[in-house]
Design a protein around this motif. Sequence first.
Motif, short mmCIF file in Angstrom:
data_model
loop_
_atom_site.label_atom_id
_atom_site.label_comp_id
_atom_site.label_asym_id
_atom_site.label_seq_id
_atom_site.Cartn_x
_atom_site.Cartn_y
_atom_site.Cartn_z
N THR A 1 56.11 -33.88 -55.05
CA THR A 1 56.68 -33.28 -56.23
C THR A 1 57.31 -34.62 -56.89
O THR A 1 58.05 -35.30 -55.96
CB THR A 1 57.52 -31.90 -56.24
N ALA B 1 53.16 -18.49 -59.33
CA ALA B 1 53.00 -18.64 -57.92
C ALA B 1 52.24 -19.84 -57.21
O ALA B 1 52.51 -20.21 -56.57
CB ALA B 1 52.28 -17.27 -57.49
N LEU B 2 51.14 -19.87 -58.23
CA LEU B 2 50.43 -21.06 -57.52
C LEU B 2 51.18 -22.40 -57.75
O LEU B 2 51.14 -23.38 -56.91
CB LEU B 2 49.05 -21.35 -58.55
N THR B 3 51.96 -22.54 -58.85
CA THR B 3 52.58 -23.59 -59.06
C THR B 3 53.84 -23.99 -58.02
O THR B 3 53.96 -25.03 -57.34
CB THR B 3 53.36 -23.74 -60.33
N ARG B 4 54.46 -22.94 -57.68
CA ARG B 4 55.52 -23.01 -56.35
C ARG B 4 54.75 -23.36 -55.35
O ARG B 4 55.25 -24.10 -54.29
CB ARG B 4 56.14 -21.55 -56.28
N PHE B 5 53.45 -22.78 -55.19
CA PHE B 5 52.80 -23.12 -53.74
C PHE B 5 52.46 -24.57 -53.64
O PHE B 5 52.55 -25.23 -52.49
CB PHE B 5 51.53 -22.02 -53.48
N MET B 6 51.94 -25.10 -54.66
CA MET B 6 51.48 -26.51 -54.49
C MET B 6 52.70 -27.38 -54.65
O MET B 6 52.72 -28.53 -54.06
CB MET B 6 50.76 -26.55 -56.02
N LYS C 1 55.47 -26.64 -53.08
CA LYS C 1 56.08 -26.64 -51.72
C LYS C 1 55.23 -27.22 -50.65
O LYS C 1 55.78 -27.95 -49.75
CB LYS C 1 56.24 -25.12 -51.29
N THR C 2 53.78 -27.33 -51.02
CA THR C 2 52.77 -27.84 -49.95
C THR C 2 52.38 -29.37 -50.28
O THR C 2 51.89 -30.10 -49.37
CB THR C 2 51.63 -27.16 -49.87
#
Length: 305
Positions: free
Chosen positions: A202, A191-196, A198-199
Amino acid sequence: MADPAVVSAGSLNAGGRASGGKAATSPAENYHLARRRTLQVVVSALLTECGFESAEKAAVETLTEMMQSYITEIGRCAKAYCEHTARSIPTLSDTVVTLIEMGFKADTLPLYAKRSQRMVITAPPVTNAPVTPKALSAGQKRTHPAHIPGHFPEFPDPHTYIKTPTFREPVSDYQVVREKAASQRRDVERALTRFMAKTGETHSLFKDDVTAFPLIAAQPSTIPYLSALLPSELELQTLEETDSSEQDDQTDGENAAGNDDPGADKENSMLPPGVVVPSTKASEDNVIDNPYLRPVKKPKVRRKK
């Protein structure tokens, strides 16, 4: 027959209910409307037996209200006679006495019921009792004890007063606990990886599809060695606690030395009034509070006995 005042008041109430136009929503109102429709069917059948081919709605409503008032008066009087004799359920004798009291000839009732031209009305459909969900059924429903009369209300469903635990015992198996902790850690990292991703910026492994397997872009700093030189928040907190404890110890020692050495007070009293002796506390305040200028502290090594 029924009282004209009662009949007229009932007809006015019926007219008010009919003209309201408000749909019934509660079960009690639905029950009253169904009973009213049944009485209207009975009145229509009686009018057909008497030779009428059609009738106005107001006339049918008035006759229905008269019949409802008459039946209600019979029930009220029968209930009063029943309670007068210390009973709770009316019997046939109570109903017969009520009919006689109201001026009706009870002997003509069997002949009227056996008339040849009477119309048979089908009974209204009986609604089945609501089925209790299995999730709410707990235990067996209790019956009335011997000292409670049967006309009293029944006991509520057992699930309303029986204690039902709603929690499960915690799992204490080592393997299950480790697997659960690992899965939670993996979910948090994902979840933290997906949040970073998206924000922030990449990088994609595939040029065709940018959203597939995104990699978090590294952000190089201008001074890479600065994070190694600057102490962390935890280290600063421990240093501040150590300094505060050392300062408390020094102040306690100075106070004790000042109380034990009376010669120091005599020397200070002999000095000229313009001369001031520099104190150690003033010299400590002039020192810059810089962690890089502090002396090195050797770690304490515990010797094995």
